[in-house]
Write an enzyme that holds these catalytic residues in place. Structure first.
Site, PDB file in Angstrom:
ATOM      1  N   ASP A  31       0.183 -16.976   8.092  1.00  0.00           N
ATOM      2  CA  ASP A  31       1.042 -16.527   7.386  1.00  0.00           C
ATOM      3  C   ASP A  31       2.524 -16.999   7.756  1.00  0.00           C
ATOM      4  O   ASP A  31       2.834 -16.965   8.904  1.00  0.00           O
ATOM      5  CB  ASP A  31       1.165 -14.912   7.320  1.00  0.00           C
ATOM      6  N   ILE A  32       3.419 -17.352   6.630  1.00  0.00           N
ATOM      7  CA  ILE A  32       4.756 -17.625   6.870  1.00  0.00           C
ATOM      8  C   ILE A  32       5.617 -16.561   7.517  1.00  0.00           C
ATOM      9  O   ILE A  32       6.635 -16.836   8.085  1.00  0.00           O
ATOM     10  CB  ILE A  32       5.339 -18.462   5.497  1.00  0.00           C
ATOM     11  N   HIS A  99      -6.806 -13.552  -1.130  1.00  0.00           N
ATOM     12  CA  HIS A  99      -6.629 -13.877   0.288  1.00  0.00           C
ATOM     13  C   HIS A  99      -6.929 -12.707   1.079  1.00  0.00           C
ATOM     14  O   HIS A  99      -6.634 -11.580   0.579  1.00  0.00           O
ATOM     15  CB  HIS A  99      -5.209 -14.439   0.410  1.00  0.00           C
TER      16      HIS A  99
HETATM   17  P1  5GP Z   1       0.099 -10.515  -0.490  1.00  0.00           P
HETATM   18  O1  5GP Z   1       1.729  -9.643  -0.329  1.00  0.00           O
HETATM   19  O2  5GP Z   1       0.009 -11.258  -1.794  1.00  0.00           O
HETATM   20  O3  5GP Z   1      -0.902  -9.667   0.297  1.00  0.00           O
HETATM   21  O4  5GP Z   1       0.237 -11.488   0.664  1.00  0.00           O
HETATM   22  C1  5GP Z   1       0.876 -12.769   0.437  1.00  0.00           C
HETATM   23  C2  5GP Z   1       1.205 -13.308   1.731  1.00  0.00           C
HETATM   24  O5  5GP Z   1       1.486 -14.844   1.769  1.00  0.00           O
HETATM   25  C3  5GP Z   1       2.217 -12.509   2.560  1.00  0.00           C
HETATM   26  O6  5GP Z   1       2.279 -12.046   3.797  1.00  0.00           O
HETATM   27  C4  5GP Z   1       3.744 -13.895   2.766  1.00  0.00           C
HETATM   28  O7  5GP Z   1       4.045 -13.805   3.850  1.00  0.00           O
HETATM   29  C5  5GP Z   1       2.624 -14.984   2.840  1.00  0.00           C
HETATM   30  N1  5GP Z   1       3.308 -15.968   2.084  1.00  0.00           N
HETATM   31  C6  5GP Z   1       4.197 -16.341   0.765  1.00  0.00           C
HETATM   32  N2  5GP Z   1       4.515 -17.424   0.727  1.00  0.00           N
HETATM   33  C7  5GP Z   1       3.846 -18.430   1.692  1.00  0.00           C
HETATM   34  C8  5GP Z   1       3.859 -19.809   1.984  1.00  0.00           C
HETATM   35  O8  5GP Z   1       4.579 -20.417   1.260  1.00  0.00           O
HETATM   36  N3  5GP Z   1       3.210 -19.947   3.174  1.00  0.00           N
HETATM   37  C9  5GP Z   1       2.341 -19.167   3.996  1.00  0.00           C
HETATM   38  N4  5GP Z   1       1.697 -19.607   4.990  1.00  0.00           N
HETATM   39  N5  5GP Z   1       2.306 -18.112   3.602  1.00  0.00           N
HETATM   40  C10 5GP Z   1       3.062 -17.383   2.411  1.00  0.00           C
END
Ligand code: 5GP
Ligand code: ZN
Length: 113
Positions: A31-32, A99
């Protein structure tokens, strides 16, 4: 596959990511913005918007299996970890490609906010 989907683009290697594991249908990358010492995302390469849309995907076992492999590989299987999938608005989903978050390396609070 969606040309505008961030995680589809990561799967296509159009956007860089630190990929740490893969199996026949899924990919794991860091995760970034890590929320724990270990914070890895596990995705199906084939696009599905969320768990709601994954009913017909034969990859759900691959997805969970790769999360398990990541925990072993990252050395958190014994200490403990959490696997989470946020779904839609109330779940806090910000990227519309299914994810699993694999989180570990510290004690995690419960219940989540
Ligand atoms: P959600 O909020 O949808 O459950 O999780 C999305 C995740 O994707 C977040 O934890 C966020 O930090 C991660 N994320 C967003 N953009 C990127 C990216 O460009 N690269 C990576 N590796 N992770 C990302
Ligand atoms: Zn996608």
């Amino acid at each position: 596959m969606s040309a505008s989907c961030l995680f589809c683009r990561i799967a296509l290697v159009e956007i860089p990511a630190t990929i740490i594991a893969r199996n026949a249908t899924c990919l794991a990358f860091r995760d970034i913005a890590p929320q724990a010492p270990v914070h890895v995302l596990v995705i199906p390469v084939e696009h599905a918007q969320s768990l709601n849309d994954a009913a017909a995907l034969p990859v759900l076992s691959d997805l969970l299996s790769l999360a398990r492999e990541v925990a072993l590989q990252e050395g958190i299987a014994e200490s403990g970890y959490r696997v989470v999938t946020n779904t839609n608005a109330d779940g806090g989903q910000s990227v519309a490609h299914l994810h699993l978050h694999v989180l570990g390396g510290r004690a995690l609070g419960w219940p989540p906010g």
